[in-house]
Design a protein around this motif. Structure first.
Motif, PDB file in Angstrom:
ATOM      1  N   ASN A  70      -0.213   8.406  -9.187  1.00 10.85           N
ATOM      2  CA  ASN A  70       0.440   9.641  -8.749  1.00 10.85           C
ATOM      3  C   ASN A  70       0.000  10.102  -7.362  1.00 10.85           C
ATOM      4  O   ASN A  70       0.578  11.037  -6.811  1.00 10.85           O
ATOM      5  CB  ASN A  70       0.161  10.767  -9.744  1.00 10.85           C
ATOM      6  N   HIS A  71      -0.992   9.442  -6.796  1.00 13.38           N
ATOM      7  CA  HIS A  71      -1.554   9.898  -5.522  1.00 13.38           C
ATOM      8  C   HIS A  71      -1.141   9.020  -4.349  1.00 13.38           C
ATOM      9  O   HIS A  71      -1.630   9.225  -3.230  1.00 13.38           O
ATOM     10  CB  HIS A  71      -3.080   9.950  -5.624  1.00 13.38           C
ATOM     11  N   GLY A  72      -0.278   8.044  -4.579  1.00 10.36           N
ATOM     12  CA  GLY A  72       0.131   7.161  -3.493  1.00 10.36           C
ATOM     13  C   GLY A  72       1.600   6.807  -3.568  1.00 10.36           C
ATOM     14  O   GLY A  72       2.262   6.979  -4.595  1.00 10.36           O
ATOM     15  N   TRP A  73       2.100   6.289  -2.456  1.00  9.99           N
ATOM     16  CA  TRP A  73       3.506   5.863  -2.360  1.00  9.99           C
ATOM     17  C   TRP A  73       3.547   4.781  -1.290  1.00  9.99           C
ATOM     18  O   TRP A  73       3.896   5.026  -0.146  1.00  9.99           O
ATOM     19  CB  TRP A  73       4.385   7.056  -2.018  1.00  9.99           C
ATOM     20  N   PHE A  74       3.133   3.570  -1.676  1.00 10.30           N
ATOM     21  CA  PHE A  74       2.936   2.485  -0.719  1.00 10.30           C
ATOM     22  C   PHE A  74       4.270   1.794  -0.466  1.00 10.30           C
ATOM     23  O   PHE A  74       4.629   0.792  -1.094  1.00 10.30           O
ATOM     24  CB  PHE A  74       1.893   1.507  -1.248  1.00 10.30           C
ATOM     25  N   ARG A  75       5.003   2.352   0.463  1.00 16.54           N
ATOM     26  CA  ARG A  75       6.420   2.045   0.586  1.00 16.54           C
ATOM     27  C   ARG A  75       6.711   0.601   0.966  1.00 16.54           C
ATOM     28  O   ARG A  75       7.806   0.111   0.679  1.00 16.54           O
ATOM     29  CB  ARG A  75       7.074   2.998   1.585  1.00 16.54           C
ATOM     30  N   GLU A  76       5.771  -0.094   1.613  1.00 13.23           N
ATOM     31  CA  GLU A  76       6.002  -1.504   1.915  1.00 13.23           C
ATOM     32  C   GLU A  76       6.200  -2.324   0.636  1.00 13.23           C
ATOM     33  O   GLU A  76       6.848  -3.366   0.656  1.00 13.23           O
ATOM     34  CB  GLU A  76       4.819  -2.090   2.692  1.00 13.23           C
TER      35      GLU A  76
END
Length: 328
Positions: free
Chosen positions: A77-83
């Motif tokens: 819930n603390h990240g959004w590693f879009r690659e």
């Protein structure tokens, strides 16, 4: 020069520290958001500003290995590693559909690119926008209860307490999303091809968002002049959250450039200070917008004309998740 596949996989899979903006930055974001609420907003929340700010890093406390069930659920819930999800368009409007799509990509990659397959999963991709929208929905419900409490003091205290709690959670996720390294695979040092020679030191995350922030004594007073006017009053909020995360993610290279020239170690570095303030002020503006919008939405009774997403006959019902995605 390419990292050997084994080294790249090791960097990806090594246990990550439970880092986020330090308490100082999160608290400053929360306080600046509450101070910027519009006159017709939920001003009662200002009475709870100390509680919200003191609880600003509460979700990070749920991420210890000593509480494995909460850690497994909370960490993404603390990240959004879009690659990691460049293959996936559009982004599903369902947490579970997103997780299933990642798993299907994981299966597809296992034979051709096992190192990438090993990190194509929910932990190494993140679920931050879903956590934010889920908290937003609970906040709307709590605010309806605040309105309904009227002069009933006990009901009001309970409802305000729930709203305060949800603002603290929402503030944490939105605050995390403002930090560029929470929106990239380069969250704890540069990974993979590195033509610019950016640091691979895992401490880079904390040196930026806690070390530098603490050295300059960041406060809500620093952010106030930089908090944008009220926005996001209409349109699709999930799309707005995704766009907000993209803006932060676009600043990852700049963050590493500033570190490379030693800026993180110098509290007088104007460029690093400007980046910290701009990013934290962006988080405060987005949080303020979502709080104000939740308050406006809570003025209306829940709509009864919407299909139940758990109904098998609901439009776009997905048997793999057991639900239909959230409607735009």
């Amino acid at each position: 020069m390419r990292l050997p596949a084994l080294l790249a996989a090791t960097l990806w899979l090594a246990p990550a520290p439970a880092l986020a903006w330090g308490h100082r930055a999160h608290a400053a974001i929360d306080r600046a958001a509450l101070a910027a609420l519009p006159a017709d907003g939920p001003l009662f929340l200002r009475r709870h500003a100390d509680t919200i700010a003191d609880s600003a890093t509460l979700p990070d406390s749920w991420r210890a290995a000593s509480e494995p069930f909460s850690k497994i659920e909370e960490d993404p819930n603390h990240g959004w590693f879009r690659e990691q999800f460049a293959f996936l368009r559009p982004i599903p409007r369902s947490r579970y559909a997103f997780v299933i799509a990642l798993y299907r990509e994981h299966e597809r990659l296992q034979a051709s690119d096992p190192a990438r397959a090993a990190r194509t999963n929910v932990r190494w991709t993140g679920t931050l926008p879903y956590a934010a929208m889920e908290s937003y929905g609970r906040l709307v419900v709590a605010m309806r209860a605040v309105r309904a409490a009227g002069s009933d003091r006990r009901a009001r205290v309970l409802a305000e307490g729930q709203a305060t709690y949800e603002v603290a959670l929402l503030g944490h996720y939105i605050g995390d999303g403002a930090q560029p390294m929470h929106d990239s695979v380069h969250h704890d040092g540069w990974v993979g091809d590195n033509p610019n020679g950016y640091t691979r030191d895992r401490s880079v995350h904390g040196r930026f968002e806690s070390g530098f922030v603490d050295r300059i004594g960041l406060s809500e007073r620093d952010l106030a002049p930089h908090v944008a006017p009220l926005g996001h009053e209409g349109g699709d909020l999930f799309d707005a959250v995704l766009a907000y995360l993209d803006v932060a993610g676009d600043k990852v290279a700049l963050t590493y450039q500033l570190e490379k020239r030693g800026g993180f170690a110098d509290p007088t570095d104007a460029a690093v200070r400007a980046l910290v303030i701009e990013r934290a002020a962006s988080g405060a503006a987005m949080l303020r917008d979502m709080i104000a919008r939740a308050w406006r939405e809570s003025a209306s009774a829940p709509r009864r004309d919407l299909p139940d997403p758990l109904d098998l006959a609901a439009p776009a019902f997905d048997p793999a998740t057991g639900s239909a995605p959230a409607a735009p």
